[in-house]
Design a protein around this motif. Sequence first.
Motif, short mmCIF file in Angstrom:
data_model
loop_
_atom_site.label_atom_id
_atom_site.label_comp_id
_atom_site.label_asym_id
_atom_site.label_seq_id
_atom_site.Cartn_x
_atom_site.Cartn_y
_atom_site.Cartn_z
N MET A 26 -2.09 5.62 -3.48
CA MET A 26 -0.80 5.94 -2.95
C MET A 26 0.20 5.43 -4.10
O MET A 26 0.28 4.49 -4.34
N CYS A 27 1.19 6.48 -4.61
CA CYS A 27 2.12 6.01 -5.48
C CYS A 27 3.18 7.01 -5.43
O CYS A 27 3.23 8.03 -5.23
N ARG A 28 4.65 6.40 -5.53
CA ARG A 28 5.59 7.42 -5.62
C ARG A 28 6.58 6.82 -6.69
O ARG A 28 7.67 6.12 -6.52
N ARG A 73 4.01 1.58 -6.10
CA ARG A 73 2.93 1.61 -5.19
C ARG A 73 3.44 1.41 -3.81
O ARG A 73 4.43 0.89 -3.64
N ASP A 74 2.34 1.66 -2.95
CA ASP A 74 2.73 1.44 -1.40
C ASP A 74 1.58 0.65 -0.82
O ASP A 74 0.48 1.21 -0.53
N GLY A 142 -0.09 -12.71 -2.81
CA GLY A 142 0.04 -11.30 -2.24
C GLY A 142 1.01 -10.32 -2.83
O GLY A 142 1.89 -10.67 -3.64
N LEU A 143 0.60 -9.09 -2.91
CA LEU A 143 1.30 -7.83 -3.79
C LEU A 143 2.80 -7.62 -2.84
O LEU A 143 2.82 -7.43 -1.88
N GLU A 144 3.84 -7.67 -3.75
CA GLU A 144 5.30 -7.43 -3.17
C GLU A 144 5.72 -8.22 -1.73
O GLU A 144 6.04 -7.40 -0.97
N GLY A 145 5.07 -9.30 -1.64
CA GLY A 145 5.25 -9.99 -0.80
C GLY A 145 4.45 -10.06 0.61
O GLY A 145 4.47 -10.52 2.02
N THR A 146 3.44 -9.06 0.65
CA THR A 146 2.63 -8.70 1.54
C THR A 146 1.40 -9.82 1.38
O THR A 146 1.40 -10.76 0.45
N PRO A 147 0.41 -10.01 2.54
CA PRO A 147 -0.81 -10.99 2.32
C PRO A 147 -1.69 -10.47 1.65
O PRO A 147 -2.95 -11.01 1.48
#
Length: 330
Positions: A26-28, A73-74, A142-147
């Motif tokens: 998934m990417c934009r 990325r998503d 984590g990536l972009e503030g995710t875990p």
Amino acid sequence: MSFIRTFHGDIKPDNLGFTYSHEHIMCRPDYWVQRGEDDLLLDDKEKSRRDVEDFVSHGGKTIVDATAIDYGRDVQAVKEIADETGVQIIGTAGFNKSFLWNARIKEELKPIIGEFTTYAEWIEATSINELAEFVIKEVEEGLEGTPFKAGQVKFGTGYNRITPLEEKTLRAVARAHLETKAPLHSHTEAGTMGLEQLELLRSENIDLSYLSLGHMDRNPDPYYHEQLARTGAYLSFDGIGKIKYAPESTRIACILKLVEKGFENQILISGDTARKTYYKHYDYGLGLEYIIAKWVPRFIDDANRQGYDGEGLIHKFFVENPANCFTFKQ
């Protein structure tokens, strides 16, 4: 202790299974959004999920999602696809190549990286060590503030050149690798500048056996491949199915030439499937099933006819080599 880091946590290398070593799920990318290049936007979670399901249905177990922060990325959507399909995902921290850095930074990232407008502005204004700290955080927290933590770190350079900002991110990613022991991956535009990348990495005291070099089949030069392989680095042939660049016979010949020279333990295979027209469920392309369902049998037959153990080589390229390449060796 050695482990591989996935979106579902750390696993033993033996549990990696059949692996695509370089894909985009998934990417934009804002760079392509600004230019109206819809084909380069993988923006429908359901369609991406269905292609991943096809891969899993043929025995695929793991995908390395090589989408860095500057390629739109998503992370959350990819994690949901992993949950829904059972595939193991290895995420990527770091950066791509400089021509993409005119892309606008997503508003959601402003609290993480500051009030910069573009990636180029951020990279130029930030020190190498500060950029390295950002990459380290994406591996360890984590990536972009995710875990969901990154399982490799990436840098990239352009076609036949390395810009000052690309050298800066290369050095930042190298230092993040030294701190975290995360595997290193490089984007080489059309397979160029690999040897020059290695010179810069050596100046950062990097053990090149931790590195995989992307897009080697875009530069189908056996002599060049041998020079890279002699350093201990992995070579990623990740343009499978892209006949507009070269027929499969050319890729297979380059791969088998490396095998002939004794470098079979340093070869990775994937598709770098990053367009709607490459995906089956977006736009009737070959899809994520193509390599595992169609290319693998063709390679086995071709290799066997030339006196090689085709099935044994496939196990190396898709199971053994990824298990070694993507391991954090503590």
